[in-house]
Motif scaffolding. Structure first.
Motif, short mmCIF file in Angstrom:
data_model
loop_
_atom_site.label_atom_id
_atom_site.label_comp_id
_atom_site.label_asym_id
_atom_site.label_seq_id
_atom_site.Cartn_x
_atom_site.Cartn_y
_atom_site.Cartn_z
N UNK A 182 38.63 46.97 28.46
CA UNK A 182 37.41 47.46 27.82
C UNK A 182 36.38 46.34 27.60
N UNK A 183 36.85 45.21 27.08
CA UNK A 183 35.95 44.08 26.83
C UNK A 183 35.35 43.52 28.10
N UNK A 184 36.15 43.50 29.19
CA UNK A 184 35.64 42.99 30.46
C UNK A 184 34.56 43.91 31.03
N UNK A 185 34.73 45.22 30.83
CA UNK A 185 33.69 46.15 31.27
C UNK A 185 32.41 45.95 30.48
N UNK A 244 45.61 43.87 36.58
CA UNK A 244 44.24 43.41 36.73
C UNK A 244 44.20 41.89 36.72
N UNK A 245 43.30 41.34 37.52
CA UNK A 245 43.06 39.89 37.56
C UNK A 245 41.56 39.69 37.38
N UNK A 246 41.18 38.92 36.37
CA UNK A 246 39.77 38.66 36.12
C UNK A 246 39.31 37.45 36.93
N UNK A 247 37.99 37.30 37.01
CA UNK A 247 37.44 36.19 37.79
C UNK A 247 37.84 34.84 37.24
N UNK A 248 38.16 34.77 35.94
CA UNK A 248 38.59 33.50 35.36
C UNK A 248 40.11 33.34 35.34
N UNK A 249 40.81 34.23 36.09
CA UNK A 249 42.24 34.04 36.31
C UNK A 249 43.18 34.70 35.33
N UNK A 250 42.68 35.49 34.38
CA UNK A 250 43.56 36.15 33.43
C UNK A 250 44.19 37.39 34.05
#
Length: 383
Positions: free
Chosen positions: A9-12, A39-45
């Motif tokens: 939710x926060x990433x959206x 899910x994998x975020x652009x900062x690697x999480x």
């Protein structure tokens, strides 16, 4: 996927790019079913899991690559692959995983619509193109009265929407095949349709310590938990922090007036005939998938005799899981809650309840991909 979306939710909201890897097909033994996601975020999480650890490293690399290129990817991992042992998939099964980046506004908006529907506890489906003559990873979110996004063609969108609503009504998840423009009985395009029904219900009757532990376990398993007791001094939200609601009412009256379907589990922990008998008479005439009752074997025999006097049939009595729970040697309320949860899972998936070490054959029982098979006693419904 439901929990993953909540975590994203926060990433959206803040615009952080991410990619989602989703299991869209399984053959043979595998630790996760279709719909499992990471899910994998652009900062690697990393959030979520697609295999319980078997192929996460390889999927992480694929997601990172997909974020870089902006293109969806379809990967298959299986024991016959040259790199199967390198990625750790040694269970003998095959996983098909779609990796889909969310860097542009439109697909992120579709996920937001999906999340909003889940927040409202509305039935909703996510349809994703996983192969053929349509854009890989194209998605459409379908609710009972709305649809957002496109699979790439108006005719295809129409056919997918109709079928998704049918699958949603049955709580089914699976792969559908179409022609490039939505034609039936053709296999030019493969679409993975994931149905999200509202969480199943757990109704716990009797505001005792065992009920608090059972409510906590039910919440952990993904149920929407209600604790009901007629005694105001005991039925308080403070005593049941893991319950979604605490109701002060006579149990049989509450049960008669609330929604019960094949996915509902009923746990009767009251130990008191003045509550138990009218409550069980009511429960046995619902579609509840599991009805468990606490008490000794002597209590069980007395209870059955009273229910027979009330006109309950032998067939109805056979639905009772009494004494409640599996034989784990439980002593504490928490251990008892584990034994109750184990019996509910066994009823849900049709397991034997025996130690796996004593069995042979596949560990994961076959069933409809992504769907919740029948409770043993009633009809089939999705979780």
């Amino acid at each position: 996927m439901r929990e993953l979306l909540s975590a994203l939710r926060g990433r959206l909201d803040d615009g952080t790019p991410f990619a989602v890897a989703t299991v869209v097909g399984v053959r043979g033994s595998a630790p996760r079913r279709p719909g499992a996601a990471m899910a994998v975020t652009a900062d690697g999480r990393v959030t979520g899991s697609v295999s319980g650890g078997c192929v996460e490293g390889a999927v992480y690399e694929a997601a990172s690559e997909s974020l870089g290129t902006g293109a969806a990817q379809l990967h298959t991992y299986g024991i016959s692959d040259d790199d199967a042992f390198a990625v750790g998939l040694t269970c003998g099964g095959t996983l098909q995983i779609l990796v889909r980046p969310y860097t542009d506004a439109q697909p992120r908006r579709a996920l937001s619509v999906l999340l909003e529907a889940l927040d409202r506890a509305e039935p909703v489906a996510l349809a994703t193109v996983i192969g053929g003559a349509a854009p890989l990873g194209a998605q459409r979110v379908i609710g009972t009265g709305h649809a957002t996004g496109t699979c790439g063609d108006p005719g295809l969108d129409h056919a997918v929407t109709e079928d998704a609503r049918g699958l949603l009504a049955q709580g089914m998840t699976g792969v559908q095949s179409y022609g490039a423009h939505g034609e039936r009985r053709m296999a030019d395009v493969s679409v993975f349709v994931q149905a999200f029904a509202p969480p199943p219900r757990m109704l716990v009757f009797g505001a005792i310590d065992h009920a608090a532990a059972t409510a906590r376990m039910g919440s952990f398993l993904g149920y929407r938990v209600t604790v009901c007791d007629a005694r105001p001094a005991f039925a308080t939200p403070e005593r049941f922090p893991f319950a979604d609601e605490v109701v002060r009412a006579w149990p049989h009256e509450y049960l008669a007036g609330t929604e019960v379907d094949e996915r509902t589990v009923v746990c009767v922990l009251t130990h008191d005939p003045k509550f138990d008998i009218p409550l069980l008479r009511t429960a046995l005439r619902t579609r509840a998938g599991y009805i468990g009752v606490m008490g000794s074997r002597r209590t069980h025999e007395d209870r059955n005799a009273r229910l027979r006097e009330e006109g309950v049939s032998e067939r109805e009595l056979a639905r009772l899981a009494s004494p409640i729970g599996l034989d784990l040697g439980a002593r504490t309320p928490e251990e008892t809650a584990v034994s109750i949860a184990a019996e509910i899972v066994r009823a849900r998936w049709g397991g034997s309840g025996r130690p796996l070490a004593e069995l042979t054959g596949a560990i994961h029982r076959p069933g409809r991909d992504g769907a919740d098979p029948a409770f043993a006693q009633v009809a089939e419904a999705e979780a």
